[in-house]
Design a protein around this motif. Structure first.
Motif, PDB file in Angstrom:
ATOM      1  N   THR A 261      10.176 -10.704  -5.636  1.00  0.00           N
ATOM      2  CA  THR A 261       8.735 -10.585  -5.876  1.00  0.00           C
ATOM      3  C   THR A 261       8.258  -9.167  -5.602  1.00  0.00           C
ATOM      4  O   THR A 261       7.487  -8.591  -6.379  1.00  0.00           O
ATOM      5  CB  THR A 261       7.962 -11.577  -4.991  1.00  0.00           C
ATOM      6  N   GLY A 262       8.714  -8.594  -4.482  1.00  0.00           N
ATOM      7  CA  GLY A 262       8.325  -7.224  -4.159  1.00  0.00           C
ATOM      8  C   GLY A 262       8.812  -6.227  -5.184  1.00  0.00           C
ATOM      9  O   GLY A 262       8.079  -5.309  -5.587  1.00  0.00           O
ATOM     10  N   ALA A 263      10.061  -6.369  -5.630  1.00  0.00           N
ATOM     11  CA  ALA A 263      10.601  -5.455  -6.635  1.00  0.00           C
ATOM     12  C   ALA A 263       9.855  -5.594  -7.954  1.00  0.00           C
ATOM     13  O   ALA A 263       9.577  -4.593  -8.637  1.00  0.00           O
ATOM     14  CB  ALA A 263      12.090  -5.728  -6.831  1.00  0.00           C
ATOM     15  N   ALA A 264       9.534  -6.833  -8.334  1.00  0.00           N
ATOM     16  CA  ALA A 264       8.771  -7.042  -9.566  1.00  0.00           C
ATOM     17  C   ALA A 264       7.380  -6.429  -9.455  1.00  0.00           C
ATOM     18  O   ALA A 264       6.869  -5.814 -10.411  1.00  0.00           O
ATOM     19  CB  ALA A 264       8.669  -8.536  -9.862  1.00  0.00           C
ATOM     20  N   PHE A 265       6.769  -6.586  -8.296  1.00  0.00           N
ATOM     21  CA  PHE A 265       5.450  -6.000  -8.083  1.00  0.00           C
ATOM     22  C   PHE A 265       5.505  -4.476  -8.190  1.00  0.00           C
ATOM     23  O   PHE A 265       4.667  -3.852  -8.848  1.00  0.00           O
ATOM     24  CB  PHE A 265       4.920  -6.415  -6.707  1.00  0.00           C
ATOM     25  N   GLN A 266       6.493  -3.864  -7.550  1.00  0.00           N
ATOM     26  CA  GLN A 266       6.614  -2.410  -7.609  1.00  0.00           C
ATOM     27  C   GLN A 266       6.859  -1.934  -9.037  1.00  0.00           C
ATOM     28  O   GLN A 266       6.225  -0.980  -9.505  1.00  0.00           O
ATOM     29  CB  GLN A 266       7.755  -1.939  -6.703  1.00  0.00           C
ATOM     30  N   GLY A 267       7.777  -2.584  -9.741  1.00  0.00           N
ATOM     31  CA  GLY A 267       8.071  -2.171 -11.104  1.00  0.00           C
ATOM     32  C   GLY A 267       6.879  -2.316 -12.023  1.00  0.00           C
ATOM     33  O   GLY A 267       6.580  -1.414 -12.821  1.00  0.00           O
ATOM     34  N   ALA A 268       6.171  -3.457 -11.919  1.00  0.00           N
ATOM     35  CA  ALA A 268       5.017  -3.683 -12.788  1.00  0.00           C
ATOM     36  C   ALA A 268       3.881  -2.725 -12.472  1.00  0.00           C
ATOM     37  O   ALA A 268       3.264  -2.141 -13.368  1.00  0.00           O
ATOM     38  CB  ALA A 268       4.551  -5.135 -12.641  1.00  0.00           C
ATOM     39  N   THR A 269       3.594  -2.536 -11.190  1.00  0.00           N
ATOM     40  CA  THR A 269       2.466  -1.697 -10.794  1.00  0.00           C
ATOM     41  C   THR A 269       2.688  -0.235 -11.164  1.00  0.00           C
ATOM     42  O   THR A 269       1.830   0.409 -11.792  1.00  0.00           O
ATOM     43  CB  THR A 269       2.230  -1.817  -9.277  1.00  0.00           C
ATOM     44  N   LYS A 274       2.013   4.516 -14.602  1.00  0.00           N
ATOM     45  CA  LYS A 274       2.553   5.665 -15.330  1.00  0.00           C
ATOM     46  C   LYS A 274       2.057   5.685 -16.769  1.00  0.00           C
ATOM     47  O   LYS A 274       1.718   6.744 -17.313  1.00  0.00           O
ATOM     48  CB  LYS A 274       4.081   5.613 -15.286  1.00  0.00           C
ATOM     49  N   GLN A 275       2.012   4.527 -17.409  1.00  0.00           N
ATOM     50  CA  GLN A 275       1.510   4.458 -18.770  1.00  0.00           C
ATOM     51  C   GLN A 275       0.028   4.805 -18.847  1.00  0.00           C
ATOM     52  O   GLN A 275      -0.407   5.522 -19.758  1.00  0.00           O
ATOM     53  CB  GLN A 275       1.737   3.058 -19.338  1.00  0.00           C
ATOM     54  N   ILE A 276      -0.734   4.321 -17.887  1.00  0.00           N
ATOM     55  CA  ILE A 276      -2.173   4.590 -17.886  1.00  0.00           C
ATOM     56  C   ILE A 276      -2.454   6.069 -17.715  1.00  0.00           C
ATOM     57  O   ILE A 276      -3.287   6.653 -18.424  1.00  0.00           O
ATOM     58  CB  ILE A 276      -2.857   3.771 -16.768  1.00  0.00           C
ATOM     59  N   THR A 344      -1.795  -5.604  -9.082  1.00  0.00           N
ATOM     60  CA  THR A 344      -1.157  -4.679 -10.012  1.00  0.00           C
ATOM     61  C   THR A 344      -2.205  -3.902 -10.797  1.00  0.00           C
ATOM     62  O   THR A 344      -2.114  -2.673 -10.949  1.00  0.00           O
ATOM     63  CB  THR A 344      -0.228  -5.444 -10.966  1.00  0.00           C
ATOM     64  N   ALA A 345      -3.210  -4.605 -11.295  1.00  0.00           N
ATOM     65  CA  ALA A 345      -4.259  -3.951 -12.077  1.00  0.00           C
ATOM     66  C   ALA A 345      -5.111  -3.024 -11.223  1.00  0.00           C
ATOM     67  O   ALA A 345      -5.437  -1.900 -11.636  1.00  0.00           O
ATOM     68  CB  ALA A 345      -5.139  -5.011 -12.734  1.00  0.00           C
ATOM     69  N   SER A 346      -5.477  -3.470 -10.039  1.00  0.00           N
ATOM     70  CA  SER A 346      -6.344  -2.658  -9.171  1.00  0.00           C
ATOM     71  C   SER A 346      -5.688  -1.333  -8.825  1.00  0.00           C
ATOM     72  O   SER A 346      -6.324  -0.276  -8.859  1.00  0.00           O
ATOM     73  CB  SER A 346      -6.678  -3.429  -7.892  1.00  0.00           C
ATOM     74  N   TYR A 347      -4.401  -1.367  -8.506  1.00  0.00           N
ATOM     75  CA  TYR A 347      -3.702  -0.131  -8.130  1.00  0.00           C
ATOM     76  C   TYR A 347      -3.376   0.712  -9.352  1.00  0.00           C
ATOM     77  O   TYR A 347      -3.587   1.933  -9.353  1.00  0.00           O
ATOM     78  CB  TYR A 347      -2.421  -0.463  -7.364  1.00  0.00           C
ATOM     79  N   ALA A 348      -2.853   0.096 -10.391  1.00  0.00           N
ATOM     80  CA  ALA A 348      -2.420   0.848 -11.565  1.00  0.00           C
ATOM     81  C   ALA A 348      -3.574   1.582 -12.234  1.00  0.00           C
ATOM     82  O   ALA A 348      -3.392   2.687 -12.757  1.00  0.00           O
ATOM     83  CB  ALA A 348      -1.743  -0.089 -12.562  1.00  0.00           C
ATOM     84  N   GLU A 441      13.877   3.981  -5.684  1.00  0.00           N
ATOM     85  CA  GLU A 441      13.091   4.520  -4.569  1.00  0.00           C
ATOM     86  C   GLU A 441      12.154   3.449  -4.047  1.00  0.00           C
ATOM     87  O   GLU A 441      11.913   2.433  -4.709  1.00  0.00           O
ATOM     88  CB  GLU A 441      12.258   5.735  -5.023  1.00  0.00           C
ATOM     89  N   ASN A 442      11.614   3.673  -2.847  1.00  0.00           N
ATOM     90  CA  ASN A 442      10.577   2.768  -2.381  1.00  0.00           C
ATOM     91  C   ASN A 442       9.261   3.079  -3.098  1.00  0.00           C
ATOM     92  O   ASN A 442       9.157   4.023  -3.882  1.00  0.00           O
ATOM     93  CB  ASN A 442      10.424   2.814  -0.864  1.00  0.00           C
ATOM     94  N   PHE A 443       8.253   2.278  -2.850  1.00  0.00           N
ATOM     95  CA  PHE A 443       6.994   2.372  -3.585  1.00  0.00           C
ATOM     96  C   PHE A 443       6.373   3.766  -3.461  1.00  0.00           C
ATOM     97  O   PHE A 443       6.002   4.388  -4.458  1.00  0.00           O
ATOM     98  CB  PHE A 443       6.023   1.313  -3.053  1.00  0.00           C
ATOM     99  N   TYR A 444       6.279   4.266  -2.244  1.00  0.00           N
ATOM    100  CA  TYR A 444       5.578   5.526  -2.015  1.00  0.00           C
ATOM    101  C   TYR A 444       6.350   6.720  -2.571  1.00  0.00           C
ATOM    102  O   TYR A 444       5.768   7.638  -3.156  1.00  0.00           O
ATOM    103  CB  TYR A 444       5.327   5.713  -0.517  1.00  0.00           C
ATOM    104  N   ALA A 445       7.661   6.716  -2.409  1.00  0.00           N
ATOM    105  CA  ALA A 445       8.463   7.811  -2.952  1.00  0.00           C
ATOM    106  C   ALA A 445       8.405   7.828  -4.472  1.00  0.00           C
ATOM    107  O   ALA A 445       8.371   8.893  -5.100  1.00  0.00           O
ATOM    108  CB  ALA A 445       9.906   7.687  -2.475  1.00  0.00           C
ATOM    109  N   GLN A 446       8.366   6.645  -5.080  1.00  0.00           N
ATOM    110  CA  GLN A 446       8.302   6.584  -6.540  1.00  0.00           C
ATOM    111  C   GLN A 446       6.961   7.090  -7.059  1.00  0.00           C
ATOM    112  O   GLN A 446       6.896   7.711  -8.129  1.00  0.00           O
ATOM    113  CB  GLN A 446       8.535   5.148  -7.009  1.00  0.00           C
ATOM    114  N   VAL A 447       5.883   6.832  -6.319  1.00  0.00           N
ATOM    115  CA  VAL A 447       4.569   7.370  -6.708  1.00  0.00           C
ATOM    116  C   VAL A 447       4.618   8.889  -6.780  1.00  0.00           C
ATOM    117  O   VAL A 447       4.135   9.505  -7.740  1.00  0.00           O
ATOM    118  CB  VAL A 447       3.489   6.905  -5.704  1.00  0.00           C
ATOM    119  N   LEU A 448       5.185   9.516  -5.762  1.00  0.00           N
ATOM    120  CA  LEU A 448       5.278  10.975  -5.750  1.00  0.00           C
ATOM    121  C   LEU A 448       6.152  11.484  -6.897  1.00  0.00           C
ATOM    122  O   LEU A 448       5.808  12.474  -7.557  1.00  0.00           O
ATOM    123  CB  LEU A 448       5.831  11.453  -4.408  1.00  0.00           C
TER     124      LEU A 448
END
Length: 590
Positions: A261-269, A274-276, A344-348, A441-448
């Protein structure tokens, strides 16, 4: 050298300074250990106050806007929630786009970048906007958490307070780390997990020598929390009194499911984000509104099907019910799916808030759902369903933030139940394997990385070859206090205000003429016949490496290098022997 800010000059120079006594001068009159203790406690106090204030502001606004609609009809809820979330999206979008775009998102990637690249310094305007936009967004119902923003604001304000005391640049990094831990400790009432999170995620070194100061700051912040609130866990769940081998073994598959669930959330968000950012036709100020409208739809669907409002805001009330086993299976499924979509929508779409609380919610609902389904074929007592729900919460968080020690401790401290620790450890072990298999990567590292930032270039190195390749810009002083005229009154004021040992001298057109020592200026101010001799300055650009300047510094007049722009005319900073030494010991201070 010039690189020393107020209070880092020699004691003899302090004695010659005149003027009004202020907090900075009082602070620097303390011995070194006293200064460290005072600064650390100040960071803890700032972090605790920010966390408590932010929490109360969000709670007040959420209660004001949403409490009256808990028992409303579906039609009333749909209309009221539309108006609220429409306003939230427009106001927060305007604040973020116009005043501080860097205040969007969680705040932890921003703090980590500031820690390594900018010595912990963050714009104060961004912190203020983060508080206001975060209060409106989270109190107004966006499906995000307050913990990430609290960490950013607490760390940023602690660094800012250190700067006001005249603390040198690289030591402000430790102040930022202390403030961040203090903010998280007060936000979750989890002082130990706050320490481990900063060490695991921000500093990336569990052996950091700053651990004592970070721990002290967390204790101070917790004292602030207890002063304003009671010492209560975040969630009240039934105590786990029995040991059941079946439930503990089931923690392994449940931890794996929660990690998925966490991995799916990270990938989707992050994929959607990135697309937005690359293709969305909406202007930045309207993007949070899109996230708010998707949250509205998800919240209305969940409310219509279950009568619950956990999709909006942190959802801690429904999360507590799920941990206690008081939600039906159908309700758990609806809340899980709706919360996933809304978060997912709120963050993305650029909302202002973090992913700690939503991740805990998703993990708990995943664990609760898995436990309820398993109980159809296995005789599981209600308390073991609670255990598996908590395991899911920890595993999902661990999979997203990739901080295993923190994910165990934070759930343990939030529930105050030691019997949960063994299954939490099992679930966390599995979640780390799953997350590393599915997410690079983890969520925060991937954001950067998605933002094009290579943090490795800014992080401290622990070998000589790597140290020599670092730029002097990371350690230089940019507070340029220069001599512009030889008027004794003006020079006397300059010496009284600044305790630097060396000053650059500028010509009338603002270009660099050379450097002059403090002693020479004092001699002239006290009655010298002629202005002091101006020595030719050694100049370099901020992109120069430490390896290039280490020898030049020893040979340079007054042991300083003046940093200029590419033209060599405009002075942008100063680099001294003291700064060179700080660059060598900064890793030990981290």
């Amino acid at each position: 050298g010039f690189g020393r800010v107020l209070g880092l000059a020699d004691d003899a120079n302090h004695g010659k300074l005149k003027g009004t006594m202020n907090l900075a001068t009082l602070y620097h009159k303390l011995p070194a250990r006293g200064r460290m203790l005072v600064l650390t406690c100040l960071c803890g106090l700032v972090g605790g106050l920010v966390a408590v204030g932010f929490h109360h502001a969000i709670s007040w606004l959420h209660h004001l806007l949403w409490a009256r609609w808990e028992g409303a009809t579906l039609e009333e809820f749909v209309l009221a929630s539309f108006l609220i979330l429409l306003s939230v999206g427009l106001i927060s979008g305007f604040l973020l786009a116009v005043w501080a775009p860097e205040a969007a998102g969680s705040g932890i990637p921003q703090l980590k970048l500031a820690y390594w690249r900018d010595m912990g310094a963050m714009p104060i305007r961004g912190i203020l906007v983060k508080f206001l936009a975060g209060t409106i967004s989270l109190g107004g119902g966006l499906s995000l958490g307050r913990e990430g923003p609290t960490v950013q604001m607490a760390g940023g304000l602690a660094s800012w307070a250190a700067a006001r005391l005249g603390v040198v640049n690289f030591q402000r990094r430790t102040a930022a780390a202390c403030g961040a831990a203090a903010g998280l400790a007060a936000a979750f009432n989890t002082p130990i997990a706050a320490v481990t999170f900063v060490l695991e995620e921000i500093i990336e070194d569990l052996n950091s020598r700053a651990i004592g100061r970070i721990l002290l700051a967390s204790v101070v912040a917790l004292s602030v929390l207890y002063f304003f609130s009671e010492n209560e866990p975040v969630f009240h769940i039934p105590a786990v009194t029995g040991f059941n081998w079946v439930a503990y073994l089931l923690a392994i598959p449940v931890g794996g499911l929660a990690a998925l669930t966490g991995a799916a959330f990270q990938g989707a968000t992050l994929g959607w984000r990135k697309q937005i950012r690359g293709k969305a036709p909406l202007p930045p100020w309207l993007r949070p509104l899109a996230g708010a409208m998707i949250t509205w739809v998800a919240g209305c669907v969940a409310f219509g099907m279950t009568g619950r409002m956990g999709v909006l805001g942190s959802g801690y009330a429904d999360l507590g019910l799920g941990l206690a086993g008081n939600l039906a299976v159908g309700t758990v499924v609806v809340l899980l799916v709706a919360k996933f979509v809304a978060t997912t929508a709120s963050y993305a779409w650029g909302g202002c808030g973090g992913i700690f609380a939503p991740t805990l919610f998703l993990g708990a609902m995943t664990g609760c759902l898995a436990a309820e389904l398993l109980s159809l074929g296995i005789d599981l007592p209600p308390e073991n369903i609670t255990v598996l729900s908590v395991v899911g919460m920890s595993a999902c968080l661990g999979a997203v933030v990739r901080a295993p020690v923190t994910s165990i401790l934070i759930v343990f401290e939030m529930t105050h139940d030691f019997a949960l620790v063994p299954p939490l450890m099992l679930g966390t072990i599995v979640s780390q394997g799953v997350s590393r298999l599915l997410c690079h990567e983890n969520f925060y590292a991937q954001v950067l990385k998605d933002d094009g930032i290579e943090l490795e270039k800014h992080m401290d190195v622990r070998d000589f070859a790597g140290w020599k390749s670092r730029r002097v810009a990371a350690y230089a002083t940019y507070q340029v206090c220069a001599v512009r005229e030889w008027d004794r009154t003006v020079l006397r004021q300059l010496l009284e205000k600044h305790a630097f040992a060396v000053f650059p001298v500028l010509r009338a057109d603002g270009t660099l003429e050379g450097v002059v020592s403090r002693l020479a200026l004092q001699h002239f101010v006290e009655g010298g016949a002629n202005p002091p001799r101006v020595l030719k300055a050694s100049t370099k650009t901020p992109d120069t490496t430490l390896g290039e300047v280490k020898t030049l510094l020893v040979e340079a007049p007054l042991n300083v290098i003046v940093l200029t722009d590419e033209t060599g005319r405009a002075v942008v900073g100063i680099f001294t022997l003291h700064d060179l030494l700080r660059s060598q010991v900064s890793s030990a201070e981290s």
